[in-house]
Every structure is written in structure tokens, then in C-alpha cells.
Design an enzyme around this catalytic site. Structure first.
Site, PDB file in Angstrom:
ATOM      1  N   ASN A  11      -6.024   7.779  -2.561  1.00  0.00           N
ATOM      2  CA  ASN A  11      -6.284   9.157  -2.121  1.00  0.00           C
ATOM      3  C   ASN A  11      -7.544   9.657  -2.820  1.00  0.00           C
ATOM      4  O   ASN A  11      -7.523   9.927  -4.020  1.00  0.00           O
ATOM      5  CB  ASN A  11      -5.067  10.026  -2.496  1.00  0.00           C
ATOM      6  CG  ASN A  11      -5.303  11.498  -2.209  1.00  0.00           C
ATOM      7  OD1 ASN A  11      -6.278  11.875  -1.565  1.00  0.00           O
ATOM      8  ND2 ASN A  11      -4.403  12.344  -2.693  1.00  0.00           N
ATOM      9  N   TRP A  12      -8.631   9.756  -2.047  1.00  0.00           N
ATOM     10  CA  TRP A  12      -9.916  10.138  -2.648  1.00  0.00           C
ATOM     11  C   TRP A  12      -9.971  11.640  -2.961  1.00  0.00           C
ATOM     12  O   TRP A  12     -10.890  12.096  -3.614  1.00  0.00           O
ATOM     13  CB  TRP A  12     -11.061   9.780  -1.715  1.00  0.00           C
ATOM     14  CG  TRP A  12     -11.260   8.308  -1.495  1.00  0.00           C
ATOM     15  CD1 TRP A  12     -10.514   7.276  -2.004  1.00  0.00           C
ATOM     16  CD2 TRP A  12     -12.298   7.689  -0.717  1.00  0.00           C
ATOM     17  NE1 TRP A  12     -11.015   6.074  -1.581  1.00  0.00           N
ATOM     18  CE2 TRP A  12     -12.105   6.290  -0.783  1.00  0.00           C
ATOM     19  CE3 TRP A  12     -13.360   8.178   0.052  1.00  0.00           C
ATOM     20  CZ2 TRP A  12     -12.941   5.387  -0.131  1.00  0.00           C
ATOM     21  CZ3 TRP A  12     -14.205   7.281   0.711  1.00  0.00           C
ATOM     22  CH2 TRP A  12     -13.993   5.900   0.610  1.00  0.00           C
ATOM     23  N   LYS A  13      -9.018  12.398  -2.450  1.00  0.00           N
ATOM     24  CA  LYS A  13      -9.018  13.865  -2.629  1.00  0.00           C
ATOM     25  C   LYS A  13     -10.385  14.428  -2.176  1.00  0.00           C
ATOM     26  O   LYS A  13     -10.974  13.883  -1.259  1.00  0.00           O
ATOM     27  CB  LYS A  13      -8.653  14.216  -4.066  1.00  0.00           C
ATOM     28  CG  LYS A  13      -7.355  13.521  -4.514  1.00  0.00           C
ATOM     29  CD  LYS A  13      -6.752  14.078  -5.757  1.00  0.00           C
ATOM     30  CE  LYS A  13      -5.441  13.346  -6.056  1.00  0.00           C
ATOM     31  NZ  LYS A  13      -4.733  13.858  -7.199  1.00  0.00           N
ATOM     32  N   HIS A 103       1.282  16.736   0.005  1.00  0.00           N
ATOM     33  CA  HIS A 103       0.803  16.391  -1.344  1.00  0.00           C
ATOM     34  C   HIS A 103       1.007  17.600  -2.254  1.00  0.00           C
ATOM     35  O   HIS A 103       0.870  18.739  -1.826  1.00  0.00           O
ATOM     36  CB  HIS A 103      -0.676  15.989  -1.294  1.00  0.00           C
ATOM     37  CG  HIS A 103      -1.140  15.384  -2.588  1.00  0.00           C
ATOM     38  ND1 HIS A 103      -1.461  16.147  -3.676  1.00  0.00           N
ATOM     39  CD2 HIS A 103      -1.282  14.088  -2.969  1.00  0.00           C
ATOM     40  CE1 HIS A 103      -1.799  15.337  -4.683  1.00  0.00           C
ATOM     41  NE2 HIS A 103      -1.707  14.087  -4.274  1.00  0.00           N
ATOM     42  N   GLU A 105      -0.774  18.967  -4.331  1.00  0.00           N
ATOM     43  CA  GLU A 105      -1.913  19.912  -4.371  1.00  0.00           C
ATOM     44  C   GLU A 105      -1.916  20.819  -3.141  1.00  0.00           C
ATOM     45  O   GLU A 105      -2.389  21.950  -3.197  1.00  0.00           O
ATOM     46  CB  GLU A 105      -3.225  19.115  -4.516  1.00  0.00           C
ATOM     47  CG  GLU A 105      -3.360  18.545  -5.923  1.00  0.00           C
ATOM     48  CD  GLU A 105      -4.087  17.214  -6.027  1.00  0.00           C
ATOM     49  OE1 GLU A 105      -4.797  16.837  -5.070  1.00  0.00           O
ATOM     50  OE2 GLU A 105      -3.925  16.543  -7.072  1.00  0.00           O
ATOM     51  N   GLU A 173       5.496  11.329  -6.486  1.00  0.00           N
ATOM     52  CA  GLU A 173       4.419  11.660  -7.414  1.00  0.00           C
ATOM     53  C   GLU A 173       4.865  12.828  -8.294  1.00  0.00           C
ATOM     54  O   GLU A 173       4.771  13.986  -7.871  1.00  0.00           O
ATOM     55  CB  GLU A 173       3.165  12.081  -6.649  1.00  0.00           C
ATOM     56  CG  GLU A 173       2.599  11.023  -5.746  1.00  0.00           C
ATOM     57  CD  GLU A 173       1.130  11.261  -5.450  1.00  0.00           C
ATOM     58  OE1 GLU A 173       0.328  10.401  -5.822  1.00  0.00           O
ATOM     59  OE2 GLU A 173       0.784  12.303  -4.870  1.00  0.00           O
ATOM     60  N   GLY A 179      -3.235  13.200 -12.369  1.00  0.00           N
ATOM     61  CA  GLY A 179      -4.530  13.521 -12.957  1.00  0.00           C
ATOM     62  C   GLY A 179      -4.433  13.934 -14.423  1.00  0.00           C
ATOM     63  O   GLY A 179      -5.390  14.471 -14.987  1.00  0.00           O
ATOM     64  N   SER A 218      -1.501   8.921 -12.145  1.00  0.00           N
ATOM     65  CA  SER A 218      -2.241   8.246 -13.225  1.00  0.00           C
ATOM     66  C   SER A 218      -2.063   6.722 -13.208  1.00  0.00           C
ATOM     67  O   SER A 218      -1.988   6.084 -14.261  1.00  0.00           O
ATOM     68  CB  SER A 218      -1.847   8.827 -14.585  1.00  0.00           C
ATOM     69  OG  SER A 218      -2.185  10.208 -14.648  1.00  0.00           O
ATOM     70  N   GLY A 239      -4.958   8.164  -7.211  1.00  0.00           N
ATOM     71  CA  GLY A 239      -5.990   9.191  -7.059  1.00  0.00           C
ATOM     72  C   GLY A 239      -7.281   8.747  -7.726  1.00  0.00           C
ATOM     73  O   GLY A 239      -8.038   7.936  -7.179  1.00  0.00           O
TER      74      GLY A 239
HETATM   75  P1  13P Z   1      -4.126  10.389 -10.060  1.00  0.00           P
HETATM   76  O1  13P Z   1      -4.004   8.912  -9.816  1.00  0.00           O
HETATM   77  O2  13P Z   1      -5.557  10.830 -10.270  1.00  0.00           O
HETATM   78  O3  13P Z   1      -3.201  10.862 -11.137  1.00  0.00           O
HETATM   79  O4  13P Z   1      -3.679  11.128  -8.702  1.00  0.00           O
HETATM   80  C1  13P Z   1      -2.474  10.793  -8.117  1.00  0.00           C
HETATM   81  C2  13P Z   1      -2.405  11.434  -6.783  1.00  0.00           C
HETATM   82  O5  13P Z   1      -2.282  12.639  -6.667  1.00  0.00           O
HETATM   83  C3  13P Z   1      -2.519  10.563  -5.596  1.00  0.00           C
HETATM   84  O6  13P Z   1      -2.191  11.268  -4.442  1.00  0.00           O
END
Ligand code: 13P
Length: 260
Positions: A11-13, A103, A105, A173, A179, A218, A239
Site C-alpha cells: 500500500n503506497w498510500k 483502511h 486511515e 492491521e 507506521g 510495520s 506500507g
Molecule cells: P506500515 O507498513 O508503514 O506500518 O503501514 C501499514 C499499512 O497501513 C498498510 O496498509
């Protein structure tokens, strides 16, 4: 051993403009294409921003690169006066296979609740997309309700009220691990995945044994192995580490069925 093909999803966000996306996919086509990598035993997917999907798809097609494409969100509507929204119809025309739904977020910054997420799952199925339903507890919820209650509740809510179920993936998650560098232990991830699978089985029957359940939060190349060795964890949603071709390919190489 199961017949669930592990999924390594990046997931590149909100990172990578379309030129950076092209460069990253080109690098991935090199770093993922070593002799050890057997695409029949692991599926790799990336989830770039909407604006990158077209160029990403063109490049994947041109290189005949076995990389699946996903979107990070979908509108619950199919078309019309919904400024800024992206329809599942547009996504499937770009050969997008997956879409992230719910998600944390989106739940946190865009107030997406269980009802919106349920409708987005329905929208994905209307357009032959596979929703990856993201579930997980916050630190406060972990302390007050334990680790499995919230992910189970969110999973069942997203899948309830549909006439029938299409294909879906669950991504567990924990919000406190996203993150932050704080990783759930493989045992914690596996325990929650098993609890989700049990709840799926109780509510929806047979589909539970065919459904892939991923862990996210993470994940890096140096900690992924512990997760993938657990029977109930069928892959990872990555992420930050998915923005680096070497690191992401390192994660993909660890998937369990290569080892078995
Ligand atoms: P990180 O791997 O940066 O913790 O993010 C996880 C995530 O939200 C994937 O959707």
C-alpha cells in the site's frame, strides 16, 4: 498447509507521483524477477494512488510483469454527482484487481464507519473487484476490549447484509502498529487471524477456509518470516517498506510456500 495462495500487498498510500510510480514498478520488475520467485506460489500486488494506476497498468502490460494492481479506495456509488469520488467501474476498466476498503486511515481521517465500508464492499463486488477489508483495533480498544473483539466486529459488519458474498480478503492491521515501528508479534497476529477465521466460519460457513487473512503494521523484510510461517496468516499488507523495491521484494521472497 492450505491452498490459499499468499498475497504480498504494497500500500503506497499518498506517495509516488506517476513518474516515481513508473520508476518503482520498473525496479520491481527487476528485483522480483529472480529465479527463486515462483508466481504460482505467491501473488504480489501494489496499491498506488489513483493517478498512477493508468501508467502502472500500461507498464505492467508492456513488460508482461505478473504484478497485480489494486486501488486504495472506492466510491460506494457507481457514477453521478459525487465530486472527487472514484467509481469501481473506472477501476475495473484499468484492470485493477483489488481495492482496499476501510483502511484505518480512511476510518480515522474520513469518518468511514461500518455502514460506509459495507456499501464499499458491495460496490467492489458490483464491479468484479476483490475488496481487501482492513480491520484492526486502536491502542485504547486493545486495552479495553482485548485484541480480537474489534477486528471480528468490523469483519462481520463489512460482510453482513449482502445477498451473497463475493471473493474478499481480510487485512488485520492493528492501528497501534501502523507506521509506528511497533509490530504485533507473529503469535498475536496469528491469534487474531485465527479468531477472525473462526468468526467467519460461524457466520458464513465454508468461505472461512478459503479466505486469505493478511497481517499489516510495520512489516519489513527482516521481520516478515515470523508472520508468514503461521498457518492462519496468508500474507502481509505493507506500507512504508513497499516504497523501496529491494525491501518489498525481500518481503515477497519470504512467503511460506516457497520454503515448504
Ligand atoms: P506500515 O507498513 O508503514 O506500518 O503501514 C501499514 C499499512 O497501513 C498498510 O496498509
Amino acid at each position: 498447509m492450505t491452498n490459499r495462495i499468499p498475497l504480498i500487498a504494497g500500500n503506497w498510500k499518498m506517495n509516488m507521483d506517476h513518474l516515481q510510480a513508473i520508476a518503482l514498478i520498473q525496479k520491481l520488475s527487476w528485483t522480483l524477477s529472480d529465479a527463486d520467485h515462483d508466481y504460482s506460489k505467491v501473488e504480489v500486488a501494489v496499491f498506488p494512488p489513483f493517478t498512477d494506476l493508468r501508467s502502472a497498468q500500461t507498464l505492467i502490460d508492456a513488460e508482461k510483469f505478473e504484478l497485480a494492481l489494486g486501488a486504495q479506495d472506492i466510491s460506494k456509488h457507481d457514477s453521478g454527482a459525487f465530486t472527487g469520488e472514484i467509481s469501481g467501474a473506472f477501476l475495473s476498466k484499468l484492470n485493477t484487481k483489488y481495492v482496499l476498503v476501510g483502511h484505518s486511515e480512511r476510518r480515522q481521517y474520513h469518518s468511514e464507519d461500518d455502514s460506509v465500508i459495507q456499501q464499499k464492499v458491495a460496490a467492489a463486488w458490483r464491479h468484479n473487484l476483490i475488496p481487501i477489508i482492513c480491520v484492526g483495533e486502536t491502542l485504547e480498544e486493545l486495552e479495553s476490549e482485548g485484541q480480537s473483539a474489534v477486528p471480528i466486529r468490523q469483519t462481520i459488519a463489512a460482510l453482513s447484509g449482502h445477498d451473497s458474498l463475493g471473493e474478499f480478503v481480510i487485512a488485520y492491521e492493528p492501528v497501534w502498529a501502523i507506521g509506528t515501528g511497533k509490530v504485533a508479534t507473529p503469535e498475536q497476529a496469528s491469534e487474531v487471524a485465527a479468531a477472525i477465521r473462526k468468526a467467519l466460519s460461524e457466520s458464513f460457513g465454508e468461505v472461512a477456509s478459503q479466505t486469505r487473512i493478511l497481517y499489516g503494521g510495520s512489516v519489513k523484510a527482516n521481520n516478515v518470516a515470523g508472520f508468514l510461517l503461521h498457518e492462519d496468516v496468508d500474507g502481509v499488507l505493507v506500507g512504508g517498506a513497499s516504497l523501496d523495491a529491494e525491501e518489498f521484494s525481500g518481503i515477497a521472497r519470504y512467503q511460506k510456500h516457497i520454503v515448504l
